[in-house]
Motif scaffolding. Structure first.
Motif, PDB file in Angstrom:
ATOM      1  N   HIS A 442     -26.274  -1.535 -30.152  1.00 47.40           N
ATOM      2  CA  HIS A 442     -27.650  -1.063 -30.296  1.00 47.40           C
ATOM      3  C   HIS A 442     -27.656  -0.023 -31.412  1.00 47.40           C
ATOM      4  O   HIS A 442     -26.938   0.979 -31.349  1.00 47.40           O
ATOM      5  CB  HIS A 442     -28.167  -0.446 -29.002  1.00 47.40           C
ATOM      6  N   LEU A 456     -33.744  -0.185 -40.059  1.00 47.60           N
ATOM      7  CA  LEU A 456     -34.204  -1.025 -38.964  1.00 47.60           C
ATOM      8  C   LEU A 456     -33.519  -0.596 -37.678  1.00 47.60           C
ATOM      9  O   LEU A 456     -32.455   0.012 -37.689  1.00 47.60           O
ATOM     10  CB  LEU A 456     -33.933  -2.510 -39.259  1.00 47.60           C
ATOM     11  N   ASP A 457     -34.167  -0.911 -36.563  1.00 41.83           N
ATOM     12  CA  ASP A 457     -33.590  -0.718 -35.236  1.00 41.83           C
ATOM     13  C   ASP A 457     -33.257  -2.095 -34.687  1.00 41.83           C
ATOM     14  O   ASP A 457     -34.054  -3.043 -34.827  1.00 41.83           O
ATOM     15  CB  ASP A 457     -34.557  -0.004 -34.303  1.00 41.83           C
ATOM     16  N   SER A 458     -32.094  -2.242 -34.087  1.00 38.60           N
ATOM     17  CA  SER A 458     -31.680  -3.579 -33.657  1.00 38.60           C
ATOM     18  C   SER A 458     -30.814  -3.506 -32.414  1.00 38.60           C
ATOM     19  O   SER A 458     -30.205  -2.481 -32.111  1.00 38.60           O
ATOM     20  CB  SER A 458     -30.900  -4.284 -34.780  1.00 38.60           C
ATOM     21  N   THR A 459     -30.793  -4.638 -31.718  1.00 40.36           N
ATOM     22  CA  THR A 459     -29.891  -4.857 -30.600  1.00 40.36           C
ATOM     23  C   THR A 459     -29.230  -6.205 -30.822  1.00 40.36           C
ATOM     24  O   THR A 459     -29.913  -7.205 -31.068  1.00 40.36           O
ATOM     25  CB  THR A 459     -30.641  -4.853 -29.265  1.00 40.36           C
ATOM     26  N   LYS A 460     -27.905  -6.240 -30.776  1.00 42.14           N
ATOM     27  CA  LYS A 460     -27.194  -7.454 -31.145  1.00 42.14           C
ATOM     28  C   LYS A 460     -25.939  -7.595 -30.298  1.00 42.14           C
ATOM     29  O   LYS A 460     -25.253  -6.607 -29.998  1.00 42.14           O
ATOM     30  CB  LYS A 460     -26.809  -7.402 -32.636  1.00 42.14           C
ATOM     31  N   GLN A 503     -27.397  -6.686 -38.376  1.00 40.00           N
ATOM     32  CA  GLN A 503     -27.787  -5.829 -37.261  1.00 40.00           C
ATOM     33  C   GLN A 503     -26.617  -5.034 -36.680  1.00 40.00           C
ATOM     34  O   GLN A 503     -26.813  -4.202 -35.799  1.00 40.00           O
ATOM     35  CB  GLN A 503     -28.409  -6.668 -36.137  1.00 40.00           C
TER      36      GLN A 503
END
Length: 747
Positions: A442, A456-460, A503
């Motif tokens: 995250h 950017l904000d991401s969850t991967k 990400q």
């Protein structure tokens, strides 16, 4: 001759005392023992005379002599001839004549010579022993130096002569009155009163050797440390220093140490006031009138038999503080690392919770962009070998990485696997294994590249399986003069090649050094953020020659072939093509004459060195030459990284049992490089005295750190103290506005 054992006080003296009409008394003291070749008792005079190899033992003290007479009436022992007195503490006293009380604790002695437990020697013409805890020696001489074996009449390297020497064993002091210090028999210093601790003292409160000096940057420097023994577990050293050219002329430093039953704690630091140097840019170079200082602290504590906790705290107010005030002896630090940890040990399993904070001291380090690990939790499990020698493993970690300004990340990684080794009847060795890795990331305010301002904000998440194996087959050819070992090695890694998704940030895998150590590893990155994906085969061979006549040699050469096209981030690592560059190492040593160690990365087409580390040493202690060469490529992920090439030489000589010297030089190679440092050193050392001096010159510059010359001078008198001197002469460039004259620093 027949020797006689007697119990003097318990079995011999008490009956005689009773015959004189005295009542025997009881005592808790252990009886004394006497051993001699001949024993005579003069009843009329109350004398017991022992002759020939006399030994008397009383409460841990032993007296050896040719003749000993004990006067019962006066309770006095008279000894003569080859007298030796050994005490429970380990000191040995040699005498020509002694008159002592019956308990061997008081008396008069002549021509005394004392060998202390630390090999210190104290001698005198005559002396007096009091209460078993004091010795007063007239015309005494003290030295820990050994006498010349060829001519023992020569004076030692150094000694202290005094009109009287008082050894106070109760307070553990050796005190000199009207003392004269000699070097090689030549007087060099006189003091009317001088005191130092006796050999039983490990720590003592008092002033330490002062720091006195001057330099063009700091002006006059005077520092006087005071060491305070608080108790058996605690001590404190406080050092006030006068620095003439600092805005606030006082710099205060201190160090506190405490040892617990199951741990230890220390904290050290300093503080002053002055101008901070923050940037190279002359238009914004200084911040005026600021507090400057540093703190270094550490602790480690055993909570129980399985768990241990600790911390490290390292901080400074600005980048150049430790190098500017170099008498703090921290000028070599380029970064500071603070951490706290809790770790547990359960057989083959290990658990760790830790947090990190970093402070870079280089000019291009940006504090607000420096990451902090808050925290990282990891657990490692390894099973016992099973029926088929298989071992199961499970590694898991949770990481929270934050920055004062910039991207942040939370990461969960779990890796499970099994490996099985076995050997065939032919003697070749196999190892196969499998791993499955699962990740969850995250990220917030993530940038795809340093040049990209979009975040950017991401969850991967990702899943990564691997299958791997190695094979090696050593062949040995023994002979009477040389044993040759040839060992081909091959391995494979099978995995998907997912690359690096946008990400998922890369925080710990910027550096990949492809070398002989990780050629056959299933993951060649040092961290976890980048996957070493794809399928490949690895191969190489070891060649060793072991000979007492021709020396020992080891050569390794290997290469890797990838089945998929390499990812862009493998550029400049030697793995940027399917067929990798060659990795190799060479080690050779011929007895004590010659040593060579080399690690290199060779271009696969032209066999040119892309990375090379070389160490060589030739010669004997009487004269030898050492050289270190390093060629390092730039890092693809680091825009500030540059190709570096450097070589250093050192000519060393142990030209005497006690004397050695060295000449060193270090030079940067390539475009824009030049001389980095030069130095010369001379050292003397024996059982009682150490002398060393080095003269070094540096040519680099960093903000207020200028090129200069440093002279280090050090004297150590065993059991007495140490004098250490450092001279720094700064030579600014012609364009620099500084006009101060070169100065002298003594540290």
């Amino acid at each position: 001759m027949i020797k006689y054992w007697f119990v003097i006080f318990a079995a011999l003296l008490l009956p005689f005392c009773a015959s004189y009409g005295e009542e025997p008394t009881t005592t808790d003291e252990k009886p004394s023992l006497l051993l001699a070749d001949e024993l005579v008792y003069e009843r009329d005079f109350g004398l017991i005379i022992a002759r020939g190899n006399v030994e008397i033992y009383h409460q841990g003290t032993r007296l050896f002599a040719d003749t000993v007479t004990y006067n019962q009436t006066l309770d006095r022992i008279t000894a003569s001839g080859h007298i030796r007195l050994t005490e429970p503490k380990g000191n040995i006293t040699f005498l020509d004549y002694a008159e002592l009380t019956g308990d061997l604790k008081q008396g008069f002695i002549t021509h005394i010579r004392i060998l202390m437990t630390d090999n210190g020697r104290l001698a005198g013409e005559s002396g007096e022993r009091k209460k078993g805890i004091e010795s007063i020696i007239k015309k005494g001489v003290y030295s820990p130096c050994a006498l010349c074996k060829k001519d023992p009449t020569k004076p030692p390297l150094w000694q202290i002569k005094a009109e009287a020497v008082h050894w106070d064993e109760e307070n553990h002091n050796i005190i000199y009155h009207n003392a004269l210090m000699e070097m090689l028999g030549v007087p060099v210093a006189y003091v009317p009163y001088f005191k130092h601790a006796d050999p039983t003292v490990k720590r003592r409160s008092g002033f330490l050797a002062p720091t006195i000096g001057a330099s063009s940057n700091l002006g006059t420097v005077i520092a006087l440390p005071y060491y305070w023994v608080v108790d058996d577990q605690t001590d404190l050293t406080v050092t006030p220093a006068y620095v003439a050219k600092n805005q606030f002329p006082l710099l205060l430093s201190a160090e506190y140490r405490h040892r617990f039953r199951r741990g230890e704690f220390t904290v050290a630091g300093s503080i002053t006031k002055g101008d901070r140097v923050e940037r190279i840019d002359p238009s914004n170079m200084q911040h005026k009138d600021r507090f400057r200082g540093h703190v270094l602290s550490s602790g480690k504590f055993d909570l129980n038999s399985r768990w241990r906790a600790g911390f490290n705290l390292e901080r400074t107010t600005d980048d150049t503080y430790l190098r500017r005030f170099n008498f703090l002896n921290l000028s070599s630090r380029t970064s500071l690392v603070s951490k706290g940890f809790l770790e547990g040990f359960y057989g083959r399993n290990y658990a760790l919770v830790e947090s990190y904070s970093f402070q870079g001291l280089r000019a291009n380090d940006v504090g607000k962009r420096t990451p902090m690990v808050l925290p990282m939790v990891s657990y490692n499990y390894l099973s016992h070998p099973g029926r088929f020698k298989e071992q199961w493993s499970w590694d898991s970690s949770i990481l929270n990485l934050a920055r004062p300004k910039g991207d942040e990340m939370q990461r969960l990684v779990t890796i499970g696997g099994v490996s099985v080794p076995f050997m065939s009847p032919l003697g070749d060795v196999y190892s196969v294994g499998a791993k499955v890795r699962g990740d969850f990331y995250h990220s917030t305010q993530l940038r795809n590249s340093p040049q990209n301002i979009t975040t950017l904000d991401s969850t991967k998440g990702r899943l990564f399986p691997q299958l791997y194996g190695t094979w090696r087959y050593p062949w040995v050819r023994p002979s009477s003069m040389t044993n040759i070992i040839v060992e081909p090695i091959a391995g494979f890694v099978m995995a998907t090649n997912p690359g690096q998704p946008a990400q998922i940030p890369n925080e710990d895998s910027h550096l990949l050094e492809f070398n002989t150590y990780n050629l056959f590893s299933e993951s060649r990155f040092g961290g976890l953020d980048r996957l070493d994906g794809g399928s490949r085969v690895n191969y190489g061979f070891n060649l060793s020659s072991l000979s007492s006549t021709y020396g020992n040699t080891n050569l390794f050469l290997g290469q890797s072939y990838a089945f998929q096209s390499p990812r862009p981030y493998l550029s400049q690592t030697g793995l940027d093509k399917r067929l990798s560059d060659y990795v190799g190492s060479l080690k050779f040593n011929y007895k004590t004459w010659f040593t060579l160690k080399s690690r290199l990365l060779l271009d696969r087409k032209f066999l040119r060195a892309r990375r090379h580390e070389l160490y060589g040493r030739f010669g004997q202690p009487i004269l030898n030459l050492e050289s270190i060469y390093a060629l390092l490529p730039s890092l693809a992920d680091d825009p500030d990284s540059r190709k570096a090439e450097q070589v250093s030489f050192a000519l060393n000589s142990q030209f005497h049992e006690n004397w050695s010297g060295s000449i060193t030089t270090t030079r940067g190679l390539g475009t824009g490089s030049g001389q980095l440092s030069q130095g010369i050193g001379l050292n003397y050392g024996d059982e009682c005295f150490v002398f060393s001096t080095t003269l070094t010159k540096t040519f680099y510059r960093d903000r207020d750190i200028k090129p200069g010359t440093t002279l280090l001078f050090r004297l150590v008198f065993k059991n007495i103290g140490e004098i250490r001197q450092e001279t720094s002469i700064f030579r600014p460039e012609a364009t620099d506005k500084q006009t101060d004259k070169p100065g002298l620093s003594i540290f």
